[in-house]
Motif scaffolding. Sequence first.
Motif, mmCIF file in Angstrom:
data_model
loop_
_atom_site.group_PDB
_atom_site.id
_atom_site.type_symbol
_atom_site.label_atom_id
_atom_site.label_comp_id
_atom_site.label_asym_id
_atom_site.label_seq_id
_atom_site.Cartn_x
_atom_site.Cartn_y
_atom_site.Cartn_z
ATOM 1 N N ILE A 70 71.844 23.302 49.048
ATOM 2 C CA ILE A 70 71.380 24.678 49.224
ATOM 3 C C ILE A 70 71.455 25.039 50.706
ATOM 4 O O ILE A 70 71.402 24.160 51.566
ATOM 5 N N VAL A 71 71.579 26.334 50.955
ATOM 6 C CA VAL A 71 71.521 26.788 52.353
ATOM 7 C C VAL A 71 70.083 27.268 52.556
ATOM 8 O O VAL A 71 69.694 28.341 52.084
ATOM 9 N N ALA A 72 69.270 26.435 53.203
ATOM 10 C CA ALA A 72 67.833 26.716 53.327
ATOM 11 C C ALA A 72 67.579 28.087 53.943
ATOM 12 O O ALA A 72 66.673 28.813 53.517
ATOM 13 N N GLU A 73 68.397 28.461 54.913
ATOM 14 C CA GLU A 73 68.207 29.763 55.597
ATOM 15 C C GLU A 73 68.420 30.927 54.631
ATOM 16 O O GLU A 73 67.722 31.931 54.704
ATOM 17 N N ASP A 74 69.410 30.768 53.717
ATOM 18 C CA ASP A 74 69.669 31.833 52.740
ATOM 19 C C ASP A 74 68.540 31.911 51.714
ATOM 20 O O ASP A 74 68.148 33.006 51.293
ATOM 21 N N VAL A 75 68.026 30.744 51.311
ATOM 22 C CA VAL A 75 66.899 30.739 50.356
ATOM 23 C C VAL A 75 65.700 31.424 51.014
ATOM 24 O O VAL A 75 65.040 32.288 50.417
ATOM 25 N N ALA A 76 65.425 31.066 52.267
ATOM 26 C CA ALA A 76 64.294 31.660 52.993
ATOM 27 C C ALA A 76 64.468 33.171 53.111
ATOM 28 O O ALA A 76 63.543 33.949 52.822
ATOM 29 N N ALA A 77 65.657 33.597 53.516
ATOM 30 C CA ALA A 77 65.898 35.030 53.729
ATOM 31 C C ALA A 77 65.841 35.804 52.413
ATOM 32 O O ALA A 77 65.302 36.919 52.358
ATOM 33 N N SER A 78 66.367 35.209 51.340
ATOM 34 C CA SER A 78 66.399 35.911 50.046
ATOM 35 C C SER A 78 64.995 35.987 49.438
ATOM 36 O O SER A 78 64.617 37.008 48.850
ATOM 37 N N PHE A 79 64.216 34.907 49.587
ATOM 38 C CA PHE A 79 62.818 34.927 49.126
ATOM 39 C C PHE A 79 62.041 36.001 49.896
ATOM 40 O O PHE A 79 61.337 36.828 49.315
ATOM 41 N N GLN A 80 62.209 35.974 51.197
ATOM 42 C CA GLN A 80 61.466 36.920 52.051
ATOM 43 C C GLN A 80 61.829 38.374 51.730
ATOM 44 O O GLN A 80 60.958 39.239 51.681
ATOM 45 N N ALA A 81 63.127 38.618 51.498
ATOM 46 C CA ALA A 81 63.574 39.982 51.192
ATOM 47 C C ALA A 81 62.889 40.488 49.921
ATOM 48 O O ALA A 81 62.438 41.640 49.864
ATOM 49 N N ALA A 82 62.795 39.605 48.910
ATOM 50 C CA ALA A 82 62.181 40.004 47.640
ATOM 51 C C ALA A 82 60.687 40.276 47.814
ATOM 52 O O ALA A 82 60.153 41.265 47.298
ATOM 53 N N ALA A 83 60.006 39.404 48.551
ATOM 54 C CA ALA A 83 58.553 39.568 48.740
ATOM 55 C C ALA A 83 58.247 40.838 49.520
ATOM 56 O O ALA A 83 57.373 41.630 49.139
ATOM 57 N N ILE A 84 58.987 41.047 50.594
ATOM 58 C CA ILE A 84 58.664 42.171 51.491
ATOM 59 C C ILE A 84 59.005 43.519 50.869
ATOM 60 O O ILE A 84 58.271 44.494 51.050
ATOM 61 N N GLU A 85 60.083 43.544 50.103
ATOM 62 C CA GLU A 85 60.446 44.827 49.474
ATOM 63 C C GLU A 85 59.280 45.361 48.629
ATOM 64 O O GLU A 85 58.933 46.534 48.690
#
Length: 342
Positions: A238-253
Motif C-alpha cells: 500500500i502507499v501509506a501516504e495515499d491511504v492517509a490522504a484518502s482517509f483524511q479527504a473523506a473525513a474532512i469533507e
Amino acid sequence: MNQTKDILILAIESSCDETAAAVVKNGTDVLSNVISSQIALHTLYGGVVPEIASRKHIENIDGVIQEALKEAAVKYNDIDAIAVTYGPGLVGALLVGLAEAKALAFATGKPLIGVHHIEGHICANYIQNPSFAPPYVALVVSGGHTHIVYVSDYGVYEILGKTRDDAVGEAYDKVARAIGMGYPGGPKIDAAAKRGNGDAISFPRVFLEEDSYDFSFSGLKSAVLNYINKANMTGQSIVAEDVAASFQAAAIEVLVEKTMRAAEQKNVQRIALAGGVACNSALRQQMQKICQRKGYLLSIPKPILCTDNAAMIGCAAYYEYQKGVRHGLDLNANPSLKLGER
Ligand code: KG4
Ligand code: ZN
C-alpha cells in the motif's frame, strides 16, 4: 461587563493524558499555560492507558501548578477562583485534578468552579480572538468527541449533532496505527497526507440522514482497515501516504459540509473550530477557503490551544464566575457529563 478589578483564575485540567495548569486574567489573558504531556509514555502502548494516566497525573500535578503560578508571577492570595475540569473524560484522571482543585479551594478559601471539558475547548476561541463572540456554530473535533454545537450566548449550548460511534480523532488514531504510524495518529496522518493523493482511494463519505448533523466514522475507519487487510492478504503493497490522504479527504469533507449546513440552518455567519483535530492542516485550510468564499467569520485557535490545556478551562470558568456559578466541595467527577448540564 461592569468590572473594575482583574479576575485571576487558576485552572486545572487532567481529563485525559495531559496534566495542565494555567493562570488566566479576565478570561482571555493567559498569564501561564503549563502542560505536562504523557504522550511519550502512552506511545509505548499504542494509546492512553487510564491507570497509567491517573498515576502520572498524581506525580505531576503539584509541580505543574507551581510552575503555572511562578510563570504568571502570582501567589494563591492573588487568585480569585480555582477552576477544574470535572467531566467528561477518564474518571481516574479527572479525579486527580478535581481532588487537587478541591483541596486548594478548601485551603485557600477561594471559590471552586467546575468546567465541562468541551466547553473549555470551545472557549479557546475567545482566547485566540477576544473579539469573537456568540452566536456561532462550533465544530468540536477531538480524540473523544465530535460535536456540532450552536452557541447562542456565553455558556449556552445546543448540540445539533454528534458522532454515533467513533470520534474523528479516534478514527485518525486507529487508522494511523493500522498503517504503522504510531500514537497519536492525527499529526502523523496530517503530515503523511500532504505527500499523498486524496483521490487515490475512494473511501465512503457517511452523511447519514439528509437533515442530520450527526456523524459516523466507524464505517470509514473499517473501510480503511479492510483496504489495508485486503492488500496484506493479497501481498500487495500500500502507499501509506495515499491511504492517509484518502482517509483524511473523506473525513474532512463530511465535517466541513455538515458544519456549513448547520451555520446556514441557524442563520449565523460565524464558525469556530475546537479540539485536537482542529490542529489538522487540511481541515483548517478547507474551512478557511469555504468561509472566505461565503464571507463567514472563522475562528481557529492556535494548535497549543486546540489540544488539551488548562488555559481554555480558565477562560470557560471566567464566564461562569461572572454569572455567579460556584461549586461546593462535594463536586464529583462525571466521566459522561453532558454539555450544558450544570
Ligand atoms: O482535544 P485533544 O487533545 O484531546 C481530547 O479531548 O480528546 O485531542 C486529541 C486528538 C487525538 O486523537 C489526536 O490524534 C488528534 O487530536 N490530533 C489531530 C492532529 N493533532 C492532534 N488529528 C488530526 N490532525 C492533527 N494535526
Ligand atoms: Zn480535549
